[in-house]
Scaffold this motif. Structure first.
Motif, PDB file in Angstrom:
ATOM      1  N   UNK A  31       0.836  -1.073   0.129  1.00  0.00           N
ATOM      2  CA  UNK A  31      -0.080   0.153   0.299  1.00  0.00           C
ATOM      3  C   UNK A  31       0.903   1.435  -0.010  1.00  0.00           C
ATOM      4  N   UNK A  32       1.866   1.287   0.699  1.00  0.00           N
ATOM      5  CA  UNK A  32       2.727   2.413   0.791  1.00  0.00           C
ATOM      6  C   UNK A  32       3.294   2.541  -0.481  1.00  0.00           C
ATOM      7  N   UNK A  33       3.894   2.020  -1.144  1.00  0.00           N
ATOM      8  CA  UNK A  33       4.281   2.261  -2.668  1.00  0.00           C
ATOM      9  C   UNK A  33       3.278   2.825  -3.557  1.00  0.00           C
ATOM     10  N   UNK A  34       1.954   1.992  -3.530  1.00  0.00           N
ATOM     11  CA  UNK A  34       0.766   2.467  -4.287  1.00  0.00           C
ATOM     12  C   UNK A  34       0.505   3.907  -4.076  1.00  0.00           C
ATOM     13  N   UNK A  35       0.330   4.340  -2.708  1.00  0.00           N
ATOM     14  CA  UNK A  35      -0.045   5.413  -2.282  1.00  0.00           C
ATOM     15  C   UNK A  35       1.051   6.449  -2.330  1.00  0.00           C
ATOM     16  N   UNK A  36       2.154   6.166  -2.479  1.00  0.00           N
ATOM     17  CA  UNK A  36       3.266   7.197  -2.787  1.00  0.00           C
ATOM     18  C   UNK A  36       3.195   7.556  -4.083  1.00  0.00           C
ATOM     19  N   UNK A  77     -10.898  -3.876 -10.734  1.00  0.00           N
ATOM     20  CA  UNK A  77     -10.711  -2.986  -9.728  1.00  0.00           C
ATOM     21  C   UNK A  77     -10.282  -3.833  -8.670  1.00  0.00           C
ATOM     22  N   UNK A  78     -10.491  -4.942  -8.293  1.00  0.00           N
ATOM     23  CA  UNK A  78      -9.892  -5.707  -7.167  1.00  0.00           C
ATOM     24  C   UNK A  78      -8.329  -6.056  -7.646  1.00  0.00           C
ATOM     25  N   UNK A  79      -8.337  -6.503  -8.866  1.00  0.00           N
ATOM     26  CA  UNK A  79      -6.951  -6.986  -9.280  1.00  0.00           C
ATOM     27  C   UNK A  79      -5.984  -5.572  -9.307  1.00  0.00           C
ATOM     28  N   UNK A  80      -6.404  -4.504  -9.586  1.00  0.00           N
ATOM     29  CA  UNK A  80      -5.422  -3.386  -9.713  1.00  0.00           C
ATOM     30  C   UNK A  80      -5.168  -2.608  -8.386  1.00  0.00           C
ATOM     31  N   UNK A  81      -5.937  -3.304  -7.416  1.00  0.00           N
ATOM     32  CA  UNK A  81      -5.861  -2.410  -6.046  1.00  0.00           C
ATOM     33  C   UNK A  81      -6.308  -1.240  -5.878  1.00  0.00           C
ATOM     34  N   UNK A  82      -7.548  -1.033  -6.720  1.00  0.00           N
ATOM     35  CA  UNK A  82      -8.306   0.237  -6.551  1.00  0.00           C
ATOM     36  C   UNK A  82      -9.610   0.065  -5.582  1.00  0.00           C
ATOM     37  N   UNK A  83      -9.770  -1.150  -4.961  1.00  0.00           N
ATOM     38  CA  UNK A  83     -11.102  -1.286  -4.196  1.00  0.00           C
ATOM     39  C   UNK A  83     -12.001  -1.955  -4.784  1.00  0.00           C
ATOM     40  N   UNK A  84     -13.184  -2.258  -4.211  1.00  0.00           N
ATOM     41  CA  UNK A  84     -14.235  -2.967  -4.360  1.00  0.00           C
ATOM     42  C   UNK A  84     -15.298  -2.199  -5.301  1.00  0.00           C
ATOM     43  N   UNK A 103      -8.368   0.158   0.694  1.00  0.00           N
ATOM     44  CA  UNK A 103      -7.604   1.177   0.121  1.00  0.00           C
ATOM     45  C   UNK A 103      -8.275   2.526  -0.208  1.00  0.00           C
ATOM     46  N   UNK A 104      -9.631   2.452  -0.198  1.00  0.00           N
ATOM     47  CA  UNK A 104     -10.349   3.576  -0.335  1.00  0.00           C
ATOM     48  C   UNK A 104     -10.131   4.249   1.117  1.00  0.00           C
ATOM     49  N   UNK A 105     -10.598   3.559   1.824  1.00  0.00           N
ATOM     50  CA  UNK A 105     -10.678   4.135   3.351  1.00  0.00           C
ATOM     51  C   UNK A 105      -9.379   4.737   3.899  1.00  0.00           C
ATOM     52  N   UNK A 106      -8.083   4.011   3.468  1.00  0.00           N
ATOM     53  CA  UNK A 106      -6.945   4.386   3.901  1.00  0.00           C
ATOM     54  C   UNK A 106      -6.545   5.556   3.076  1.00  0.00           C
ATOM     55  N   UNK A 108      -8.532   8.041   1.866  1.00  0.00           N
ATOM     56  CA  UNK A 108      -9.290   9.248   2.373  1.00  0.00           C
ATOM     57  C   UNK A 108      -8.968   9.540   3.797  1.00  0.00           C
ATOM     58  N   UNK A 109      -8.331   8.573   4.425  1.00  0.00           N
ATOM     59  CA  UNK A 109      -8.046   8.946   6.089  1.00  0.00           C
ATOM     60  C   UNK A 109      -6.447   9.664   5.953  1.00  0.00           C
ATOM     61  N   UNK A 110      -5.503   9.064   5.084  1.00  0.00           N
ATOM     62  CA  UNK A 110      -4.226   9.514   5.000  1.00  0.00           C
ATOM     63  C   UNK A 110      -3.854  10.694   3.958  1.00  0.00           C
ATOM     64  N   UNK A 111      -4.879  10.654   3.119  1.00  0.00           N
ATOM     65  CA  UNK A 111      -4.783  11.664   2.004  1.00  0.00           C
ATOM     66  C   UNK A 111      -6.044  12.281   1.690  1.00  0.00           C
ATOM     67  N   UNK A 112      -6.589  12.907   2.558  1.00  0.00           N
ATOM     68  CA  UNK A 112      -8.228  13.677   2.465  1.00  0.00           C
ATOM     69  C   UNK A 112      -8.490  14.111   1.040  1.00  0.00           C
ATOM     70  N   UNK A 113      -7.592  14.739   0.175  1.00  0.00           N
ATOM     71  CA  UNK A 113      -7.720  15.292  -1.029  1.00  0.00           C
ATOM     72  C   UNK A 113      -7.547  14.246  -2.277  1.00  0.00           C
ATOM     73  N   UNK A 114      -7.584  12.896  -1.836  1.00  0.00           N
ATOM     74  CA  UNK A 114      -7.279  11.898  -2.857  1.00  0.00           C
ATOM     75  C   UNK A 114      -8.418  11.908  -4.056  1.00  0.00           C
ATOM     76  N   UNK A 115      -7.573  11.557  -5.432  1.00  0.00           N
ATOM     77  CA  UNK A 115      -8.293  11.558  -6.516  1.00  0.00           C
ATOM     78  C   UNK A 115      -8.811  10.328  -6.870  1.00  0.00           C
ATOM     79  N   UNK A 116      -9.641  10.141  -7.202  1.00  0.00           N
ATOM     80  CA  UNK A 116     -10.355   8.719  -7.933  1.00  0.00           C
ATOM     81  C   UNK A 116     -10.742   9.285  -9.430  1.00  0.00           C
ATOM     82  N   UNK A 117     -10.226  10.028  -9.992  1.00  0.00           N
ATOM     83  CA  UNK A 117     -10.495  10.396 -11.472  1.00  0.00           C
ATOM     84  C   UNK A 117      -9.766   9.282 -12.270  1.00  0.00           C
TER      85      UNK A 117
END
Length: 171
Positions: A31-36, A77-84, A103-106, A108-117
């Motif tokens: 997750x860290x690498x992904x969110x980074x 989406x699941x395979x890409x690690x984008x969530x359910x 992953x969606x929860x984390x 939003x929690x860690x980066x409130x301005x996360x983009x899902x575009x």
């Protein structure tokens, strides 16, 4: 793009057996690498253009990994690690979807301005390919509920023909 690249991408999708009947496994990417990349580096590089460029990047990804049904999008989406991704409602010219998961929860929690575009663009292009109609996805972040709502819409008059598709994708 060469035929070899297209075949390789299709093999990746097929080898992952992305479909609704299987229970997809959680991604193995840390997750860290992904969110980074998604929530730190990309917004830093793209600044105010992050959402727009991410949306179009999602559309490009969908062209590289075409799926054969709307239900397969959830498995991708699941395979890409984008969530359910869950289909909430299907209407004549609209599909309502909900993106949830750890992953969606984390994000939003860690980066409130996360983009899902990126995800929204991916959905728009997949549905566009399946419906042969010009399609847009509108998203609503529900940070407190840790979910994203997608409204996928198309117009029966905006038909995409093989000729218009060729012109459109030259760009």
């Amino acid at each position: 793009m060469s035929n070899q690249q297209t075949e390789t991408q299709q093999e990746i999708v097929e080898s992952e057996e992305i479909n609704q009947t299987d229970t997809p496994q959680a991604p193995t990417t840390p997750y860290f690498g992904y969110s980074l990349l998604r929530d730190v580096l990309i917004p830093e590089l793209l600044s105010n253009d992050t959402n727009e460029i991410s949306y179009w990047a999602g559309k490009r990804l969908a062209r590289k990994f075409p799926l054969s049904s709307i239900e397969e999008i959830s498995g991708f989406f699941v395979k890409a690690g984008w969530g359910q991704l869950t289909i909430l409602k299907t209407e004549k010219y609209n599909i309502e979807m909900e993106l949830t998961g750890e992953v969606v929860k984390r994000r939003f929690t860690e980066y409130p301005n996360s983009s899902f575009h990126l995800e929204a663009g991916f959905v728009a292009e997949q549905v566009q390919q399946l419906k042969n109609r010009l399609t847009e996805t509108y998203l609503t972040n529900k940070e407190k509920a840790h979910k994203v709502l997608f409204s996928v819409q198309w117009d029966k008059k905006d038909i995409i023909t093989p000729e218009t598709r060729t012109e459109r994708y030259k760009k």
